[in-house]
Motif scaffolding. Structure first.
Motif: not given
Ligand code: ZN
Length: 416
Positions: A311-332
């Motif tokens: 949520r935080l990563m999306r919120e910061v990116a939106a407020r600063r007009n940045l594109e954000i994307s991520w891959k989950v590399m490990i989910d144990q």
């Protein structure tokens, strides 16, 4: 008449001798050990472990993936109670990570046999062949994955060594193991797996206790995040018109780490790697790529922590007009200890008069693989200065004996 609270005698001299002798196989930079899976020093260490199992009157078996088992057959049929850990190390690691648990299982069963005779249920000590991923980076838990049937045919061909020169298949063949036979290492007759390990952290030292009973192993998620803005001149472009991914990254990194601080123990979050493009002094960057490692040992909290971070990563990116994307590399997912074994181990510590605390493990361990086929619990022994994965790793013999007494008393409750 044996009472439940009888003190179990652990030979401090013997455990010290075993630790020091095993550390010679791969001895490195003084107190370090460099012993990767299927190396000549690994072969020598497994052979030594097998000899000590024989000395203790255990029946030795080398399985098809390279794990070494020492078995004390019980009077009654049924699944085994097993204790052990991995015998491979980091490059270099210390004398205790993994090795101590393999030796502890052997020493505990040896002590029980001497003091109480043949158990009701079969007891086994095991030196697991590989856990660290230190020769083949993607191999992690190769030994326990062999036991749980989590190595697929052809996997060994896909695993390439750190230096890129050989496959797991080559390495296995070089020590006389046939990768086509790994399925035969699978076990479906293990009731309980009790793993002693060094803590690899500073908590026991901070509270001045020798031993912890582990409530569970942490869930781990790794994100690979990309933040994209617009590359521009560092002088010509006014602040209010910028789309600066470095500023967004700084806010995200700081806020994620702050979140884990606010949550408090055992939540942790680490931003460990960052790449900036173009990485120039007088340029507003175009792209920042970074990793997030977030962990929590309680699954429900784990999921809430990850949701909060996202949520935080999306919120910061939106407020600063940045594109954000991520891959989950490990989910144990988090791996809780078996509640019954967790209680038995605590009772064993109280019976033996060993002061202890409970804690979650922030590191991954073979137990989380073994949990697929058996009930599991872990016992931690205090690490000096919390150090591990370094030749400076150290645990005192006094603490080690306390830990092995808890282990032996746990095995006694389960098997006698
Ligand atoms: Zn380990």
């Amino acid at each position: 008449m044996v009472t439940m609270s009888q003190t179990i005698d652990i030979d401090a001299g013997l455990i010290e001798k075993y630790i020091m002798e095993l550390a010679k196989f791969g001895e490195h930079s003084g107190t370090g050990v460099w012993r990767t899976v299927y190396s000549p020093e690994w072969v020598a260490a497994t052979q030594q472990y097998a000899r000590w199992c024989e000395d203790a009157g255990l029946t030795v078996h080398h399985d098809t993936v390279g794990n070494v088992w020492g078995r004390l057959k019980g009077r009654e049929p049924g699944p085994s109670i097993v204790s052990g850990s991995h015998i491979d190390t980091q490059r270099p690691g210390g004398r205790y990570d993994g090795t101590l648990g393999a030796l502890a299982g052997l020493i505990a069963i040896r002590a029980l046999k001497t003091q109480f005779g043949i158990p009701r249920r079969t007891l086994e000590a095991v030196a697991l062949c590989e856990e660290e991923g230190s020769r083949f980076p993607s191999a992690g838990w190769w030994g326990s994955r062999g036991i749980t049937g989590r190595i697929a045919p052809g996997d060994s061909d896909k695993l390439v060594s750190l230096d890129g020169t050989e496959t797991m298949t080559d390495a296995m063949r070089a020590v006389g193991l046939d990768p086509d036979d790994v399925a035969a290492a699978r076990r479906n007759d293990i009731d309980s797996f009790v793993e002693l390990h060094i803590e690899q952290g500073p908590i026991l030292e901070q509270v001045d206790l020798p031993v912890a009973i582990v409530s569970g192993i942490t869930g781990i998620r790794h994100y690979d995040v990309e933040l994209i803005g617009q590359q521009n001149h560092a002088g010509g472009f006014p602040m209010d018109m910028r789309r600066d991914p470095m500023a967004g990254f700084a806010e995200i990194a700081n806020s994620l780490v702050d979140t884990a601080h606010r949550w408090g123990r055992p939540a942790v979050t680490t931003v460990g790697r960052v790449e900036v493009e173009p990485n120039s002094v007088a340029v507003v960057p175009k792209r920042v790529r970074f990793t997030v490692d977030a962990r929590h040992p309680v699954q429900e909290s784990y999921e809430r922590l990850m949701a909060s971070h996202e949520r935080l990563m999306r919120e910061v990116a939106a407020r600063r007009n940045l594109e954000i994307s991520w891959k989950v590399m490990i989910d144990q997912p988090a791996c809780p200890s078996d509640p019954g074994l967790y209680a038995v181990a605590q009772e064993a510590a109280r019976d033996q008069g060993v002061p202890f605390m409970t804690m979650a493990s922030g590191a991954g361990h073979d137990s989380q693989q073994m949990a697929a086929i058996a009930k599991v619990v872990m016992i931690f022994v205090r690490s000096k200065d919390g150090r591990s994965h370094t030749p400076e790793e150290f645990s005192s013999i006094k603490d080690i004996v306390a830990g092995i007494r808890v282990l032996a008393a746990t095995l006694h409750k389960l098997a006698y």
